[in-house]
Design a protein around this motif. Sequence first.
Motif, short mmCIF file in Angstrom:
data_model
loop_
_atom_site.label_atom_id
_atom_site.label_comp_id
_atom_site.label_asym_id
_atom_site.label_seq_id
_atom_site.Cartn_x
_atom_site.Cartn_y
_atom_site.Cartn_z
N VAL A 1 0.84 -1.21 0.00
CA VAL A 1 0.00 0.00 0.00
C VAL A 1 0.87 1.25 0.00
O VAL A 1 0.62 2.21 -0.75
N ILE A 2 1.90 1.26 0.84
CA ILE A 2 2.82 2.41 0.90
C ILE A 2 3.50 2.62 -0.45
O ILE A 2 3.66 3.75 -0.92
N LEU A 3 3.91 1.52 -1.09
CA LEU A 3 4.57 1.60 -2.39
C LEU A 3 3.63 2.18 -3.44
O LEU A 3 4.03 3.04 -4.24
N PHE B 1 18.97 10.81 -16.85
CA PHE B 1 17.63 10.23 -16.91
C PHE B 1 17.63 8.76 -16.46
O PHE B 1 16.79 8.33 -15.65
N VAL B 2 18.60 7.99 -16.97
CA VAL B 2 18.69 6.55 -16.62
C VAL B 2 18.96 6.37 -15.12
O VAL B 2 18.36 5.52 -14.45
N MET B 3 19.89 7.18 -14.57
CA MET B 3 20.23 7.06 -13.15
C MET B 3 19.04 7.39 -12.25
O MET B 3 18.80 6.76 -11.23
N LYS B 4 18.27 8.41 -12.65
CA LYS B 4 17.09 8.77 -11.86
C LYS B 4 16.07 7.64 -11.86
O LYS B 4 15.49 7.29 -10.81
N LYS B 5 15.83 7.04 -13.04
CA LYS B 5 14.85 5.95 -13.13
C LYS B 5 15.35 4.70 -12.38
O LYS B 5 14.58 4.02 -11.72
N LEU B 6 16.66 4.44 -12.51
CA LEU B 6 17.23 3.27 -11.82
C LEU B 6 17.18 3.46 -10.30
O LEU B 6 16.91 2.51 -9.55
N ALA B 7 17.41 4.69 -9.85
CA ALA B 7 17.32 4.99 -8.42
C ALA B 7 15.89 4.77 -7.92
O ALA B 7 15.67 4.23 -6.82
N LEU B 8 14.94 5.18 -8.75
CA LEU B 8 13.52 5.00 -8.37
C LEU B 8 13.17 3.51 -8.29
O LEU B 8 12.53 3.07 -7.33
N VAL B 9 13.60 2.74 -9.29
CA VAL B 9 13.31 1.30 -9.29
C VAL B 9 13.97 0.61 -8.10
O VAL B 9 13.35 -0.23 -7.44
N SER B 10 15.24 0.95 -7.82
CA SER B 10 15.94 0.31 -6.70
C SER B 10 15.30 0.68 -5.37
O SER B 10 15.23 -0.14 -4.45
N PHE B 11 14.82 1.93 -5.27
CA PHE B 11 14.14 2.33 -4.03
C PHE B 11 12.85 1.53 -3.83
O PHE B 11 12.54 1.08 -2.73
N CYS B 12 12.10 1.37 -4.92
CA CYS B 12 10.85 0.61 -4.84
C CYS B 12 11.12 -0.86 -4.50
O CYS B 12 10.42 -1.46 -3.68
N SER B 13 12.15 -1.44 -5.14
CA SER B 13 12.48 -2.84 -4.84
C SER B 13 12.97 -3.00 -3.41
O SER B 13 12.68 -4.01 -2.74
N MET B 14 13.69 -1.99 -2.90
CA MET B 14 14.15 -2.04 -1.52
C MET B 14 12.96 -2.05 -0.56
O MET B 14 12.94 -2.78 0.43
N LEU B 15 11.95 -1.24 -0.87
CA LEU B 15 10.75 -1.20 -0.05
C LEU B 15 10.02 -2.54 -0.08
O LEU B 15 9.53 -3.03 0.94
N VAL B 16 9.97 -3.16 -1.28
CA VAL B 16 9.32 -4.47 -1.41
C VAL B 16 10.04 -5.53 -0.58
O VAL B 16 9.43 -6.28 0.20
N PHE B 17 11.37 -5.57 -0.71
CA PHE B 17 12.15 -6.58 0.02
C PHE B 17 12.11 -6.34 1.54
O PHE B 17 12.10 -7.30 2.31
N LEU B 18 12.08 -5.07 1.95
CA LEU B 18 11.94 -4.77 3.38
C LEU B 18 10.61 -5.28 3.92
O LEU B 18 10.53 -5.82 5.03
N SER B 19 9.57 -5.10 3.13
CA SER B 19 8.24 -5.57 3.53
C SER B 19 8.22 -7.10 3.65
O SER B 19 7.62 -7.65 4.57
N ILE B 20 8.89 -7.74 2.71
CA ILE B 20 8.95 -9.21 2.75
C ILE B 20 9.70 -9.68 3.99
O ILE B 20 9.25 -10.57 4.71
N ALA B 21 10.86 -9.07 4.26
CA ALA B 21 11.66 -9.47 5.42
C ALA B 21 10.91 -9.22 6.72
O ALA B 21 10.93 -10.05 7.63
N ALA B 22 10.22 -8.08 6.79
CA ALA B 22 9.48 -7.75 8.01
C ALA B 22 8.29 -8.68 8.21
O ALA B 22 7.86 -8.92 9.35
N GLY B 23 7.75 -9.22 7.12
CA GLY B 23 6.64 -10.17 7.23
C GLY B 23 7.06 -11.55 7.66
O GLY B 23 6.24 -12.41 7.92
N ARG B 24 8.39 -11.76 7.78
CA ARG B 24 8.98 -13.02 8.23
C ARG B 24 8.53 -14.21 7.38
O ARG B 24 7.72 -15.04 7.82
#
Length: 387
Positions: free
Chosen positions: A25-27, A76-99
């Motif tokens: 939801v946050i993502l 342009f590429v670095m900005k988009k890649l930073a955005l994607v990596s930030f979103c993936s980091m949020l996804v993986f953090l959510s997964i880890a926190a869900g145990r």
Amino acid sequence: MVLMTFLLGKDQYYKWPLIPKIGIVILIIFLLGRVVLYFYKTKAKKSDYNPDFLPYGQMWMLEEIPEYRFKKKFFFVMKKLALVSFCSMLVFLSIAAGRPSTIQVKKIGRQKRDLFLCLDVSYSLYKQNYDLVDHLEKLVNGLEGDRLGISMFNTSSMLFMPMTDDRTYTIEKLEELKSYFKMQGEYMELQDIIDDNPSLHTDEVSKSEDLLMTLRLFDKGTLHDNISKGSSLIGDGLGTCLYNFPSITDSERTRIIIMSTDNQLNAFSSDSQVINLSDASLLCRDSRVTVFGIFPSDEFFYKKDNQNYDSCKNGFEEAVENTGGAFYTFSGDSFNSGDILKEIQKHPAMKVNDITIKREIDLPNYALMGVFISLVIFAACKFAIRE
């Protein structure tokens, strides 16, 4: 949640499934915010555009410079890649926190034998007991499928370690026993020095008293009511050890007692013992429990002038033979308790059904690895943009 479920393996689940949902939801809110912000900035740029304004009119010249075009695309590429990596980091953090977890099913093999150490902890037996415990500790990891317990006795009996197949816990308890018997030995050696002439050995007397204070912490469980009952109540020691076996009527297990004693009964009255050694051995036989006995040689038989060596030895040997076990004599450095233990391992073992253990296991590795990789990529992109 389709994405979250996709990232799980077979037979895996979230222990706290609400956390990944909150993360998604946050993502979504974050991405929607980025989209709204993008359209807002685009609209603002169009309203501010003025072709008559000199800088706007000459922007086309910059587009003709190769270095500028490269920098623009790179940014342009670095900005988009930073955005994607930030979103993936949020996804993986959510997964880890869900145990993310799974149920591990493990078959621990066939239970073979239940072994009980039955130790007469009279101080005179410290060498014999230390040798036995030391060799057993070295063989513990080889007792696959066997369970081990420890019972100690003197006047009273104490269950030092209940029956268990936990090898780590067993080694810890055996180490405690080795320390105990080592202190017994130090105390006995000091007593020999003090007995010669106590007035000339004040330091030894002080050390002896300090050692005795520590030893009493162990002895409390085995010297209960010793003033009225006496000590070395051998029959009670064996009988109590027998009933420390779980489900004594269960015939599906091979049960063995390894008993270490000098059989020097020091009862103050005929009713000090609940059961004598001979009757206790017959009770073991009727319960299908085999006793292996370890007895000190004449050299290590303490105060042999006060007790008849042959009488003590023969009484114990007869009790052991009543159960179908074997009798061994401890003779110091030339004696190897390990040989007895290896012989016991050859003792026929009853087969029982496989035991299956189920336990929940956390699986955070992949999620945490994803967080780390995403964080590294995000930091690298931000650094590249600033440069």
